[in-house]
Structure formats: structure tokens, C-alpha cells
Design a protein around this motif. Sequence first.
Motif, PDB file in Angstrom:
ATOM      1  N   GLY A   1     -21.257  -8.925  10.930  1.00 47.57           N
ATOM      2  CA  GLY A   1     -21.967  -9.717   9.935  1.00 47.57           C
ATOM      3  C   GLY A   1     -23.007 -10.648  10.522  1.00 47.57           C
ATOM      4  N   ASP A   2     -23.440 -10.383  11.761  1.00 46.25           N
ATOM      5  CA  ASP A   2     -24.410 -11.272  12.401  1.00 46.25           C
ATOM      6  C   ASP A   2     -25.738 -11.314  11.651  1.00 46.25           C
ATOM      7  OD1 ASP A   2     -22.501 -11.740  14.274  1.00 46.25           O
ATOM      8  OD2 ASP A   2     -23.418 -10.555  15.867  1.00 46.25           O
ATOM      9  N   HIS A   3     -26.078 -10.228  10.949  1.00 48.18           N
ATOM     10  CA  HIS A   3     -27.364 -10.205  10.240  1.00 48.18           C
ATOM     11  C   HIS A   3     -27.347 -11.066   8.977  1.00 48.18           C
ATOM     12  CE1 HIS A   3     -24.774  -7.133   8.585  1.00 48.18           C
ATOM     13  NE2 HIS A   3     -25.583  -6.907   7.578  1.00 48.18           N
ATOM     14  N   PHE A   4     -26.161 -11.590   8.615  1.00 43.59           N
ATOM     15  CA  PHE A   4     -26.069 -12.520   7.493  1.00 43.59           C
ATOM     16  C   PHE A   4     -26.090 -13.974   7.965  1.00 43.59           C
ATOM     17  CE2 PHE A   4     -23.767  -8.788   5.668  1.00 43.59           C
ATOM     18  CZ  PHE A   4     -24.660  -8.525   4.639  1.00 43.59           C
ATOM     19  N   LYS A   5     -26.028 -14.162   9.268  1.00 45.96           N
ATOM     20  CA  LYS A   5     -25.950 -15.514   9.816  1.00 45.96           C
ATOM     21  C   LYS A   5     -27.245 -15.894  10.540  1.00 45.96           C
ATOM     22  CE  LYS A   5     -22.136 -14.664  12.143  1.00 45.96           C
ATOM     23  NZ  LYS A   5     -20.945 -14.874  12.990  1.00 45.96           N
ATOM     24  N   LYS A   6     -27.462 -17.178  10.676  1.00 44.63           N
ATOM     25  CA  LYS A   6     -28.620 -17.669  11.406  1.00 44.63           C
ATOM     26  C   LYS A   6     -28.481 -17.304  12.885  1.00 44.63           C
ATOM     27  CE  LYS A   6     -29.142 -21.652   8.311  1.00 44.63           C
ATOM     28  NZ  LYS A   6     -29.038 -23.125   8.200  1.00 44.63           N
ATOM     29  N   GLU A   7     -29.611 -17.004  13.511  1.00 48.29           N
ATOM     30  CA  GLU A   7     -29.577 -16.659  14.935  1.00 48.29           C
ATOM     31  C   GLU A   7     -29.121 -17.846  15.781  1.00 48.29           C
ATOM     32  OE1 GLU A   7     -33.099 -14.943  16.462  1.00 48.29           O
ATOM     33  OE2 GLU A   7     -33.181 -13.332  14.978  1.00 48.29           O
ATOM     34  N   LYS A   8     -29.520 -19.033  15.366  1.00 50.75           N
ATOM     35  CA  LYS A   8     -29.155 -20.234  16.114  1.00 50.75           C
ATOM     36  C   LYS A   8     -28.715 -21.318  15.151  1.00 50.75           C
ATOM     37  CE  LYS A   8     -30.851 -23.519  19.577  1.00 50.75           C
ATOM     38  NZ  LYS A   8     -32.005 -23.953  20.396  1.00 50.75           N
ATOM     39  N   VAL A   9     -27.539 -21.851  15.398  1.00 53.35           N
ATOM     40  CA  VAL A   9     -27.008 -22.934  14.572  1.00 53.35           C
ATOM     41  C   VAL A   9     -27.344 -24.268  15.238  1.00 53.35           C
ATOM     42  CG1 VAL A   9     -24.932 -23.971  13.593  1.00 53.35           C
ATOM     43  CG2 VAL A   9     -25.133 -21.480  13.748  1.00 53.35           C
ATOM     44  N   ASN A  10     -28.030 -25.130  14.514  1.00 49.62           N
ATOM     45  CA  ASN A  10     -28.419 -26.427  15.068  1.00 49.62           C
ATOM     46  C   ASN A  10     -27.200 -27.349  15.174  1.00 49.62           C
ATOM     47  OD1 ASN A  10     -31.161 -25.755  15.232  1.00 49.62           O
ATOM     48  ND2 ASN A  10     -31.483 -26.281  13.076  1.00 49.62           N
ATOM     49  N   GLN A  11     -26.985 -27.846  16.368  1.00 48.52           N
ATOM     50  CA  GLN A  11     -25.878 -28.763  16.617  1.00 48.52           C
ATOM     51  C   GLN A  11     -26.396 -30.190  16.662  1.00 48.52           C
ATOM     52  OE1 GLN A  11     -22.420 -28.190  16.950  1.00 48.52           O
ATOM     53  NE2 GLN A  11     -22.457 -30.438  16.807  1.00 48.52           N
ATOM     54  N   THR A  12     -25.864 -31.040  15.814  1.00 52.14           N
ATOM     55  CA  THR A  12     -26.275 -32.441  15.777  1.00 52.14           C
ATOM     56  C   THR A  12     -25.704 -33.193  16.978  1.00 52.14           C
ATOM     57  OG1 THR A  12     -26.255 -32.356  13.359  1.00 52.14           O
ATOM     58  CG2 THR A  12     -26.267 -34.540  14.377  1.00 52.14           C
ATOM     59  N   GLY A  13     -26.534 -34.046  17.565  1.00 53.39           N
ATOM     60  CA  GLY A  13     -26.060 -34.884  18.652  1.00 53.39           C
ATOM     61  C   GLY A  13     -25.507 -36.201  18.109  1.00 53.39           C
ATOM     62  N   PHE A  14     -24.382 -36.624  18.639  1.00 53.08           N
ATOM     63  CA  PHE A  14     -23.757 -37.846  18.143  1.00 53.08           C
ATOM     64  C   PHE A  14     -23.613 -38.859  19.276  1.00 53.08           C
ATOM     65  CE2 PHE A  14     -22.080 -34.450  15.390  1.00 53.08           C
ATOM     66  CZ  PHE A  14     -22.463 -34.940  14.147  1.00 53.08           C
ATOM     67  N   SER A  15     -23.659 -40.134  18.912  1.00 46.51           N
ATOM     68  CA  SER A  15     -23.469 -41.209  19.886  1.00 46.51           C
ATOM     69  C   SER A  15     -22.516 -42.244  19.300  1.00 46.51           C
ATOM     70  CB  SER A  15     -24.815 -41.868  20.233  1.00 46.51           C
ATOM     71  OG  SER A  15     -25.447 -42.379  19.062  1.00 46.51           O
ATOM     72  N   ASN A  16     -22.093 -43.184  20.142  1.00 46.38           N
ATOM     73  CA  ASN A  16     -21.186 -44.259  19.729  1.00 46.38           C
ATOM     74  C   ASN A  16     -19.883 -43.733  19.116  1.00 46.38           C
ATOM     75  OD1 ASN A  16     -23.156 -46.227  20.484  1.00 46.38           O
ATOM     76  ND2 ASN A  16     -24.175 -45.938  18.502  1.00 46.38           N
ATOM     77  N   LEU A  17     -19.343 -42.713  19.758  1.00 47.40           N
ATOM     78  CA  LEU A  17     -18.081 -42.150  19.283  1.00 47.40           C
ATOM     79  C   LEU A  17     -16.904 -42.952  19.845  1.00 47.40           C
ATOM     80  CD1 LEU A  17     -18.777 -38.322  19.684  1.00 47.40           C
ATOM     81  CD2 LEU A  17     -19.233 -39.800  17.714  1.00 47.40           C
ATOM     82  N   LEU A  18     -15.818 -42.988  19.095  1.00 48.44           N
ATOM     83  CA  LEU A  18     -14.627 -43.690  19.539  1.00 48.44           C
ATOM     84  C   LEU A  18     -13.973 -42.977  20.718  1.00 48.44           C
ATOM     85  CD1 LEU A  18     -12.780 -44.618  16.200  1.00 48.44           C
ATOM     86  CD2 LEU A  18     -14.021 -46.169  17.718  1.00 48.44           C
ATOM     87  N   GLY A  19     -13.372 -43.733  21.588  1.00 48.53           N
ATOM     88  CA  GLY A  19     -12.559 -43.138  22.631  1.00 48.53           C
ATOM     89  C   GLY A  19     -11.208 -42.729  22.066  1.00 48.53           C
ATOM     90  N   THR A  20     -10.551 -41.804  22.699  1.00 46.79           N
ATOM     91  CA  THR A  20      -9.268 -41.324  22.170  1.00 46.79           C
ATOM     92  C   THR A  20      -8.198 -42.416  22.164  1.00 46.79           C
ATOM     93  OG1 THR A  20      -8.717 -40.496  24.375  1.00 46.79           O
ATOM     94  CG2 THR A  20      -9.712 -38.934  22.835  1.00 46.79           C
ATOM     95  N   GLN A  21      -8.374 -43.439  23.002  1.00 47.44           N
ATOM     96  CA  GLN A  21      -7.391 -44.525  23.026  1.00 47.44           C
ATOM     97  C   GLN A  21      -7.441 -45.336  21.738  1.00 47.44           C
ATOM     98  OE1 GLN A  21     -10.027 -44.317  24.947  1.00 47.44           O
ATOM     99  NE2 GLN A  21     -11.184 -46.263  24.928  1.00 47.44           N
TER     100      GLN A  21
END
Length: 237
Positions: A45-65
Motif C-alpha cells: 500500500g505504499d502508493h497510497f501513502k506519502k513518500e516522506k512523512v514530515n517529523q515535527t521537531g520538539f524542544s523543552n521536553l520533560l525528563g523521564t524523572q
Amino acid sequence: MVNRHSAQKIRKVHRYLGIFLGIQFLMWTISGMYFSWTDIDEIHGDHFKKEKVNQTGFSNLLGTQSLQLQDPIESLELLEIAGKPYYWINKSKLYDAKTGELKTKVTQQEALQVAERYMLPELQVAGIQIVNTVGDQHEYRGRLLPAYEITYDTPQNLKAYVAVKNGAFQTVRHRNWRWFDFLWMTHTMDYQTRDDFNTTLLRAFSLLGLITVLSGFLLWFVSSPTVRRLKKTKKVI
């Protein structure tokens, strides 16, 4: 030289084996032709999907602690759901990566937005529903449940699946994949789960198929005029 009685027995064994195995031989041939003539990327089903999926960059994420975890972390994955970052921890818990809040499930709207990131923009959604359980032969077997089943308005009866627990895009299914899956079942002779290539039935039919071919060669050998002439010539010499 094999006598006439033995030759008749070989011929009878070959004939009945051919009748018994004929339908399976036909299915092996048809499925093999289908596999060799189809593009596996299209089956996926690759022809139904986008060739490249844009990945959003994130900052200021919480630490696991900062997360209220009860168990040690064995696996951690950063997922994007509707433009927001989430930690998928130990393949069981989903946490907002900015607030630390536990998220118990993904909503329908969020699932649609996840699918929108992967699927072609011209595809129109025809419906969405939750799939809680599937059988061994279901097209979504072996993947994370429950899941949202998103149906698109296409002649191929196209469907995309998004997991409810973590919002991860799972897979797409369409008409040609279903034909492939059915023929794969007949090829492997796994009529229960369709995924086992080492079934007892397949092994038995493979062995019987080999016997059929060998009996055919033997039948040709004992009934060939050329072979008989060569044997007579050797006797004379």
C-alpha cells in the motif's frame, strides 16, 4: 527391466496422486504467478501513502524523572499525535512529553490527524470505527489492539489502522493486499493463521508432490521405446 504389472502399478499411483494433488498444484502455480507479477510495494500500500512523512521537531521536553512511573523504563519511544509529543514507555503507557500527564487513549479526531500525516492528501475518509478484537485471519491480525479502522472512499476498499493506546500508525490494507493474503494462505496451506510456512499439511503435500514427479520420471523410463531399444542394443553387444 520393470515388468508390465509393475509398470501398471506405477502408472496407477502416478494417476491418483495427480488427481489428489492437482488442485493444490494449480493453487501453487496461480499464487506463484501472482507473487512474481505483482509489485510488493504496491501490495504493502505504499502508493497510497506519502513518500516522506514530515517529523515535527520538539524542544523543552520533560525528563523521564518527572514522570510518575511505577516500573523501570525498558523501552521508550517519542511519538507525535496531533502535533504534540508523547512518550510511549514500556510499550504500555503513553505520557505527554511536555506535561507528564498520562494519556489513556487516542481520540477519533487524533487518529484521523495521525492518518493524515501518512496518507495521500487526496484520499477522502468514508468512515472510522474502533476494532477491539480480530480473528486469526483478519487483515489486521498480529498488531496492537484496540485500533481505529479508517475507511477511505476508494474502489480498492482502502483502510488504514491507527492504534488506540499510543496513536501509532500501524498499516494500510486494500483489495490487492487481500488477494495476496488469500493466495499466500493457499500457497503455505496455513488455513488457520495464514502466516505459518511450516505446517504439517504443507510438508505432507510437498512430499507427495515429490513422489508424483518421481513416479512420472520412473513411468517415462519404464515405458520409453528409446530406453527399451538402448537396453536391447546393450544385450546384443
